[in-house]
Design an enzyme around this catalytic site. Structure first.
Site, mmCIF file in Angstrom:
data_model
loop_
_atom_site.group_PDB
_atom_site.id
_atom_site.type_symbol
_atom_site.label_atom_id
_atom_site.label_comp_id
_atom_site.label_asym_id
_atom_site.label_seq_id
_atom_site.Cartn_x
_atom_site.Cartn_y
_atom_site.Cartn_z
ATOM 1 N N ASN A 119 0.829 -1.208 0.000
ATOM 2 C CA ASN A 119 0.000 0.000 0.000
ATOM 3 C C ASN A 119 0.862 1.257 0.000
ATOM 4 O O ASN A 119 1.792 1.389 0.791
ATOM 5 C CB ASN A 119 -0.937 0.009 1.205
ATOM 6 C CG ASN A 119 -1.861 -1.188 1.214
ATOM 7 O OD1 ASN A 119 -1.829 -2.019 2.105
ATOM 8 N ND2 ASN A 119 -2.685 -1.307 0.188
ATOM 9 N N ASP A 147 -3.252 -0.555 11.269
ATOM 10 C CA ASP A 147 -3.438 0.805 10.738
ATOM 11 C C ASP A 147 -4.787 1.346 11.210
ATOM 12 O O ASP A 147 -5.516 2.010 10.471
ATOM 13 C CB ASP A 147 -3.352 0.800 9.213
ATOM 14 C CG ASP A 147 -3.119 2.188 8.623
ATOM 15 O OD1 ASP A 147 -2.784 3.113 9.388
ATOM 16 O OD2 ASP A 147 -3.286 2.353 7.395
#
Length: 374
Positions: free
Chosen positions: A213, A268
């Protein structure tokens, strides 16, 4: 607390499973040297496993570290993630003003000085990132490292220090300086090519933030950041296994390619974890909207997650064909090894008394930090 005995009908110590085992907690440590007749034994009904360790937590319980740099905010995050088996984590501040970074550092220092459970240190995710790979980070705050930031990174009262940066935007001399200050440097939000990334690894970078990502992809002619992350045997990679950030086949390929023990589960996590909140205020007048178990900024980008570590373990077992022992190690032992926390991530003799009781479906039933149930 004084000495307390526990009986687990099944316990995973980080290496293998033990059945019908009695252990003691004394001075916040685990011991198997017990006298069963000495006092009452508390029964732990379920699978006892090492507490989960998360190196990337932006918020939880409605609290957002970028919005409130206080020990109260940290306490809400600890409580929220503790419900899901996280016993230690790295509070993460995403790209922001230097004044906010300074306040965050002070809150961490106070939390550590006060012995606040669960807080290991601080992870600055940015602001020294790549504009093309900024993701949902606020572009107005992306900048080179100044002496003001170096003053923060040099502090010795912050516990474990991590900085995520884009190596194409930060000179190698600055990366070496960070490492000399005791900072663990990770590559993330980077559009670097393979060689630039490898150069950073050669001077001491040892991690990659949320693999795949916001980083340059692997291609036939240019391996990019992803290629460097998978090629290098000495670095660790965080992986968000929520079904949105990374395709299951990409994650399986990473696990097949990367040296065993070098991929960590991370969340996250954002403020809605542990709540029913459907949105929260973000940067630049934006909001982050929750749709099921997915978070997006109103400008479209994925904006962290509502993932918790117990769910990450379940997803890893269910969707990545990883064995339960290995998934548990990805959530506890390997993060501890990355952070060089020798007494965490396992439940062998002398380990910190951070443990979780899981039910048969791998949901957290009870969480203990430093021997105390939270």
């Amino acid at each position: 607390m004084g000495r307390q005995l526990y009986r687990a009908n099944k316990l995973f110590d980080g290496e293998g499973f033990l059945k019908d085992v009695i252990f003691a907690v004394e001075h916040n440590k685990v011991s198997y040297q017990v006298d069963e007749s000495s006092q009452d034994v508390i029964e732990l009904d379920g699978l006892v496993v090492p507490g989960f360790i998360d190196v990337q937590v932006n918020g939880g319980g409605g609290a957002f570290f970028n919005a409130a740099q206080t020990t109260a905010c940290l306490g809400r995050m600890v409580a929220a993630h503790g419900k899901f088996g996280s016993t230690a984590f790295m509070p993460t501040l995403i790209t922001d003003k230097v004044e906010v970074m300074d306040k965050a550092a002070q809150a961490i220092a106070e939390a550590i000085e006060n012995g606040q459970a669960g807080v290991l240190g601080i992870h600055f995710e940015g602001p020294h990132l790549s504009h093309p790979k900024k993701g949902t980070h606020s572009e107005q705050f992306i900048r080179p490292i100044s002496e003001l930031e170096f003053e923060i990174y040099a502090r010795q009262d912050l516990g474990v220090k991590m900085v995520t940066l884009a190596p194409e935007t930060v000179p190698l001399a600055d990366i070496e300086r960070l490492i000399s200050l005791g900072v663990k440097v990770c590559v993330g939000h980077s559009n670097a090519d393979f060689q630039t990334t490898m150069n950073a690894l050669q001077v001491g970078v040892d991690g990659f933030t949320h693999l795949f990502n916001a980083m340059s992809p692997f291609t036939s002619r240019e391996p990019g950041v992803v290629g460097a992350a998978l090629w290098d045997d000495n670095s660790w990679c965080g992986l968000i296994v929520d079904g949105h950030h990374v395709h299951s086949t990409s994650a399986k390929l990473a696990l097949r390619t990367k040296q065993r023990g070098k991929i960590l589960l991370v969340t996250d996590a954002m403020p809605p974890v542990g709540t029913d909140d459907m949105e929260f205020d973000f940067f630049d007048g934006r909001k982050v909207i929750r749709t099921g178990d997915r978070l997006n900024s109103t400008t479209g980008e994925l904006a962290g997650s509502v993932l918790d570590m117990a769910s990450a373990v379940r997803n890893t077992v269910d969707s990545l064909d990883v064995s339960l022992p290995e998934a548990l190690r990805m959530a506890s032992l390997y993060p501890a090894q990355y952070l060089n926390l020798k007494s965490k991530g396992h439940l062998r003799e002398g380990a910190d008394a951070d443990f979780v009781v899981l039910d048969e479906q791998l949901f957290a039933k009870a969480t203990f930090i430093a021997g105390s149930q939270i």
